[in-house]
Design an enzyme around this catalytic site. Structure first.
Site, PDB file in Angstrom:
ATOM      1  N   LEU A 145       0.884  -1.161   0.000  1.00 48.79           N
ATOM      2  CA  LEU A 145       0.000   0.000   0.000  1.00 48.79           C
ATOM      3  C   LEU A 145       0.923   1.213   0.000  1.00 48.79           C
ATOM      4  CD1 LEU A 145      -2.730  -0.908   2.668  1.00 48.79           C
ATOM      5  CD2 LEU A 145      -3.127  -0.523   0.230  1.00 48.79           C
ATOM      6  N   ASP A 146       0.619   2.224  -0.804  1.00 49.26           N
ATOM      7  CA  ASP A 146       1.508   3.386  -0.810  1.00 49.26           C
ATOM      8  C   ASP A 146       1.440   4.102   0.541  1.00 49.26           C
ATOM      9  OD1 ASP A 146      -0.501   5.633  -0.927  1.00 49.26           O
ATOM     10  OD2 ASP A 146      -1.034   4.639  -2.792  1.00 49.26           O
ATOM     11  N   ALA A 147       2.387   4.991   0.783  1.00 50.99           N
ATOM     12  CA  ALA A 147       2.556   5.599   2.104  1.00 50.99           C
ATOM     13  C   ALA A 147       1.288   6.297   2.585  1.00 50.99           C
ATOM     14  CB  ALA A 147       3.721   6.590   2.078  1.00 50.99           C
ATOM     15  N   SER A 186      -1.814   5.629   1.839  1.00 49.44           N
ATOM     16  CA  SER A 186      -2.979   4.753   1.955  1.00 49.44           C
ATOM     17  C   SER A 186      -2.964   3.987   3.275  1.00 49.44           C
ATOM     18  CB  SER A 186      -3.015   3.763   0.786  1.00 49.44           C
ATOM     19  OG  SER A 186      -3.121   4.449  -0.447  1.00 49.44           O
ATOM     20  N   ARG A 228      -5.134   5.131  -7.770  1.00 47.10           N
ATOM     21  CA  ARG A 228      -4.844   6.561  -7.869  1.00 47.10           C
ATOM     22  C   ARG A 228      -4.615   6.977  -9.314  1.00 47.10           C
ATOM     23  NH1 ARG A 228      -3.926   8.806  -2.845  1.00 47.10           N
ATOM     24  NH2 ARG A 228      -3.570   7.304  -1.147  1.00 47.10           N
TER      25      ARG A 228
END
Length: 256
Positions: free
Chosen positions: A117-119, A121, A207
């Site tokens: 998961l990106d930072a 999220s 995104r």
């Protein structure tokens, strides 16, 4: 005597790295077997008898009267908080998802995030020291569904949502069909809440798709991995999966 196994499989079983990462380590000349640099990916070893080294440090010592057992396998469901990085380490010194685990666990074995998961999220993320499990769940061949609650700017029409459902052309190829619908809550005049179920996991996929369709993401939260729900875990909290849940995830992965 234990049946000899490929080095990358032994390394994955011991939680040293995922099988793909172990193969990269072997190709880079970082692995030695009984003092010699391993030159072929197909090389096999017996961890009870052979000396395996990574970067000069032994992973297993030969012993005639001691049976070397692999570490206890753990499967963890974590509620990733915003800001935590989904990697094993970060050169910038930022908090990683592994920093949220007890030090005693991290000192005994090496854990890996299963996917990312990106930072910015939040939500459900699996962590484990089972390299084979990590490889299977992140392999492009499998499409374990993941459910997200996504807040986007503006109010996408049904036509726009249908485009998302059918697949959107990105620079790395067209996305697979997805399930997308608006949540039945009173709409905010500036944003819309969507439930998105993906069958794939490209980097920052939601995104990128939302931005391309003209409705940038404001927040993104993963609610479920397959049928495994995040439940009441608060940001930063985690729990061990029960045996039935582990079998369920493996079964769902095989069905995809």
């Amino acid at each position: 005597m234990v049946e000899p196994q490929r080095l990358q499989k032994i390394m994955a079983r011991w939680g040293v790295a995922s099988r793909r990462q172990a193969e990269a380590m072997i190709v880079a000349g970082r692995v030695r077997l009984n003092g010699k640099v391993v030159a072929e990916l197909g090389t096999k070893a017996d961890p009870q008898r052979d000396r395996i080294e990574l970067d000069g440090k032994p992973l297993a010592r030969a012993s005639s009267n001691f049976s070397i057992a692999p570490p206890q396998l753990r499967y963890i469901l974590l509620h990733k908080p915003a800001g935590a990085i989904s990697t094993c380490s970060d050169p910038k010194g930022r908090q990683t998802v592994l920093d949220l685990l007890p030090e005693a666990w991290r000192s005994q074995t090496r854990f890996f995030p299963v996917g990312r998961l990106d930072a910015a999220s939040t939500g459900a993320l699996l962590l484990t020291n089972d390299g084979d499990f990590t490889l299977k769940l992140t392999h492009p061949r499998y499409h374990l569904p993941k459910t997200y609650r996504v807040e986007v700017e503006g109010h996408p029409s049904e036509t726009v949502l249908q485009q998302w459902r059918e697949g959107v052309a990105l620079e790395d190829g067209r996305t697979l069909p997805a399930r997308v619908h608006k949540e039945r809550i009173k709409p905010h005049r500036h944003c819309t809440i969507l439930t998105v179920v993906l069958q794939e996991g490209r980097n920052r996929q939601i995104r990128r798709v939302a931005a391309q369709l003209g409705f940038p993401v404001r927040s993104l939260h993963r609610q479920a991995i397959g049928s495994l729900q995040l439940g009441q875990l608060k940001p930063g909290q985690f729990r061990l999966l029960q045996k039935a849940e582990i079998h369920m995830i493996k079964y769902e992965q095989l069905r995809t």
